[in-house]
Every structure is written in C-alpha cells, then in structure tokens.
Design a protein around this motif. Structure first.
Motif, mmCIF file in Angstrom:
data_model
loop_
_atom_site.group_PDB
_atom_site.id
_atom_site.type_symbol
_atom_site.label_atom_id
_atom_site.label_comp_id
_atom_site.label_asym_id
_atom_site.label_seq_id
_atom_site.Cartn_x
_atom_site.Cartn_y
_atom_site.Cartn_z
ATOM 1 N N GLU A 163 0.604 -1.057 -0.073
ATOM 2 C CA GLU A 163 0.099 0.102 0.027
ATOM 3 C C GLU A 163 0.731 1.433 -0.107
ATOM 4 N N PHE A 164 2.087 1.080 0.556
ATOM 5 C CA PHE A 164 2.903 2.362 0.249
ATOM 6 C C PHE A 164 4.231 2.106 -0.880
ATOM 7 N N SER A 165 4.479 1.108 -1.157
ATOM 8 C CA SER A 165 5.420 0.876 -2.188
ATOM 9 C C SER A 165 4.795 0.548 -3.520
ATOM 10 N N GLY A 166 3.493 0.175 -3.587
ATOM 11 C CA GLY A 166 2.919 -0.019 -5.006
ATOM 12 C C GLY A 166 2.656 -1.393 -5.244
ATOM 13 N N SER A 167 3.786 -2.063 -4.967
ATOM 14 C CA SER A 167 3.869 -3.434 -5.218
ATOM 15 C C SER A 167 4.926 -4.283 -4.256
ATOM 16 N N SER A 168 4.729 -5.619 -4.237
ATOM 17 C CA SER A 168 5.424 -6.290 -3.195
ATOM 18 C C SER A 168 6.920 -6.304 -4.028
ATOM 19 N N GLN A 170 8.473 -9.178 -4.414
ATOM 20 C CA GLN A 170 8.592 -10.328 -5.343
ATOM 21 C C GLN A 170 8.039 -9.716 -6.832
ATOM 22 N N GLU A 171 7.040 -9.057 -6.733
ATOM 23 C CA GLU A 171 6.305 -8.294 -8.072
ATOM 24 C C GLU A 171 7.571 -7.438 -8.751
ATOM 25 N N LYS A 172 8.094 -6.475 -7.865
ATOM 26 C CA LYS A 172 9.135 -5.805 -8.431
ATOM 27 C C LYS A 172 10.238 -6.563 -9.229
ATOM 28 N N LEU A 173 10.666 -7.557 -8.540
ATOM 29 C CA LEU A 173 11.906 -8.247 -8.898
ATOM 30 C C LEU A 173 11.349 -8.923 -10.361
ATOM 31 N N LYS A 174 9.983 -9.795 -10.363
ATOM 32 C CA LYS A 174 9.547 -10.353 -11.420
ATOM 33 C C LYS A 174 9.350 -9.419 -12.644
ATOM 34 N N ASP A 175 8.887 -7.999 -12.440
ATOM 35 C CA ASP A 175 8.977 -7.195 -13.466
ATOM 36 C C ASP A 175 10.171 -6.953 -14.036
ATOM 37 N N LEU A 176 11.133 -6.562 -13.177
ATOM 38 C CA LEU A 176 12.420 -6.317 -13.504
ATOM 39 C C LEU A 176 13.328 -7.394 -14.403
ATOM 40 N N ARG A 177 13.011 -8.621 -14.062
ATOM 41 C CA ARG A 177 13.563 -9.686 -14.597
ATOM 42 C C ARG A 177 12.947 -9.758 -16.243
ATOM 43 N N GLU A 178 11.638 -9.438 -15.999
ATOM 44 C CA GLU A 178 11.044 -9.705 -17.284
ATOM 45 C C GLU A 178 11.661 -8.417 -18.445
ATOM 46 N N LYS A 179 12.012 -7.363 -17.837
ATOM 47 C CA LYS A 179 12.517 -6.239 -18.598
ATOM 48 C C LYS A 179 14.042 -6.667 -19.124
ATOM 49 N N LEU A 180 14.815 -7.338 -18.089
ATOM 50 C CA LEU A 180 15.971 -7.753 -18.605
ATOM 51 C C LEU A 180 15.968 -8.696 -19.678
ATOM 52 N N VAL A 181 14.995 -9.519 -19.778
ATOM 53 C CA VAL A 181 14.728 -10.509 -20.890
ATOM 54 C C VAL A 181 14.382 -9.761 -22.318
ATOM 55 N N GLN A 182 13.449 -8.650 -21.827
ATOM 56 C CA GLN A 182 13.186 -7.858 -23.080
ATOM 57 C C GLN A 182 14.265 -7.201 -23.784
ATOM 58 N N GLU A 183 15.302 -6.811 -23.006
ATOM 59 C CA GLU A 183 16.339 -6.079 -23.438
ATOM 60 C C GLU A 183 17.598 -6.987 -23.681
ATOM 61 N N LYS A 184 17.533 -8.121 -23.620
ATOM 62 C CA LYS A 184 18.507 -8.979 -23.849
ATOM 63 C C LYS A 184 19.694 -8.859 -23.209
ATOM 64 N N ALA A 185 19.517 -8.513 -21.697
ATOM 65 C CA ALA A 185 20.540 -8.153 -20.673
ATOM 66 C C ALA A 185 20.526 -9.268 -19.719
#
Length: 198
Positions: A163-168, A170-185
């Motif tokens: 409620e303060f951070s916007g998401s957990s 785990q959710e932030k790490l999942k989003d970040l890892r998906e972005k890394l895959v998209q960027e081929k990093a």
C-alpha cells in the motif's frame, strides 16, 4: 573550531603527495546522495553551513562555499569570516573558478568516492588549459581531522507494504527480470539509494 579545521586541512594538503593546491569537499556521501548521515556531513563540518546542498573549496589562502539560491541567506548567516560565499548562478561555477584562479599545474584533491565520474571529467576539461589536475586522495582528508566524527549508524532495513510501495518485492523483481529478458540483458547494476529503495 572552523579556523582550526582549516589549519589542519591545509597542513595535510601541504604534506600530501603530490602537494595539493586545493581540496574539494562536496556535500555528497559515497552513494552520491544529497541527504547524508551525520557521519558524512563533511562539508558541514569544515564550513559550519548546514544546508543540504553545497560544495566547499579550500586553498592555501581561501575557503569558498558554493550553494544555490535556496541557501544564500542561511549560508551568509552560518559561514564565518574565514569563508567566502559563492552564489550559484551569480558567481563563476566551481570548475571555472578553479581553472581561472588556481596556478598552472595546480593539484586539486578530492575523495573520488564523493564526486561522480561526469563531474570529474567536466572539471578535468576545464583544468586542461592550465595543465591543472584532479588528484584522487587515498583517504578523505576531512576524516583525518574530524576527531569527534559521529559513529556509523546501522539501522534495520524496512520493507514497506504494497500500500506504500505500489507492489511487493517479489512483483518488482519479477517485472525487472522480464524487462531484462526484453532488453536481452543478463543483469542490472543498481547503485543509487533511491533505486534500491523503490
């Protein structure tokens, strides 16, 4: 106290190898944060100025403090007569002042952990016309004269609920890892405190 600190720093500057013609004392800590712990308020310690933004420059004969318009009045009240207030936007920028006022081949000392690479490169460009050089000190000279320096604070990490951070986390790490895959990093390096604290 401030005068004794300047005398002690100037002595260290003289004995440093190479001898330093000037010493830069920025506000930032080793994380490049403007808002620092009591232990890292080196610029405040040497100058007496308590505002969050500013940069001190100490030479053999002068002590100058640059700050922005938010702090002109405060700095004028807090600085002793040993210090000269340099008003950002009105007076020459620190790199221009150093390039124009320090001698040819001057050595300007700085703790490399307290300034960004971009800032160092910008200053070195300004220094090139008079063969001046930025010298990385192996220790922070202010720390050497700060006898009553506050202790390092170690506080627990607090994980804010969604409620303060916007998401957990785990959710932030999942989003970040998906972005890394998209960027081929394969990885991302996170160094700024505000990036870690999202």
């Amino acid at each position: 106290m401030a005068e004794e600190t300047l005398v002690a720093l100037r002595s260290l500057m003289t004995s440093h190898s190479p001898k330093l013609d000037a010493l830069v004392v920025p506000s930032e800590d080793y994380h490049q944060s403007e808002y620092v712990s009591a232990r890292d308020k080196r610029r405040e310690f040497v100058s007496g100025f308590t505002g969050s933004a500013g940069l001190a420059l100490i030479t053999a004969k002068e002590a100058l403090l640059w700050t922005d318009g938010r702090y002109f009045f405060q700095a004028s009240q807090q600085l002793s007569d040993q210090w000269k207030l340099m008003r950002m936007g009105e007076d020459p920028a620190v790199d221009i002042w150093m390039a124009n006022n320090l001698p040819k081949a001057a050595a300007i000392g700085v703790d490399p952990w307290c300034i960004s690479v971009d800032t160092a490169q910008k200053w070195e460009r300004a220094f090139s016309k008079k063969q001046q050089k930025l010298v990385q000190t192996s220790t922070n000279l202010v720390d050497e004269v700060w006898i009553s320096r506050p202790l390092l604070e170690i506080n627990p990490v607090i994980v804010h609920p969604p409620e303060f951070s916007g998401s957990s986390v785990q959710e932030k790490l999942k989003d970040l890892r998906e972005k890394l895959v998209q960027e081929k990093a394969r990885a991302i390096i996170i160094t700024a405190l505000d990036e870690v604290s999202l």
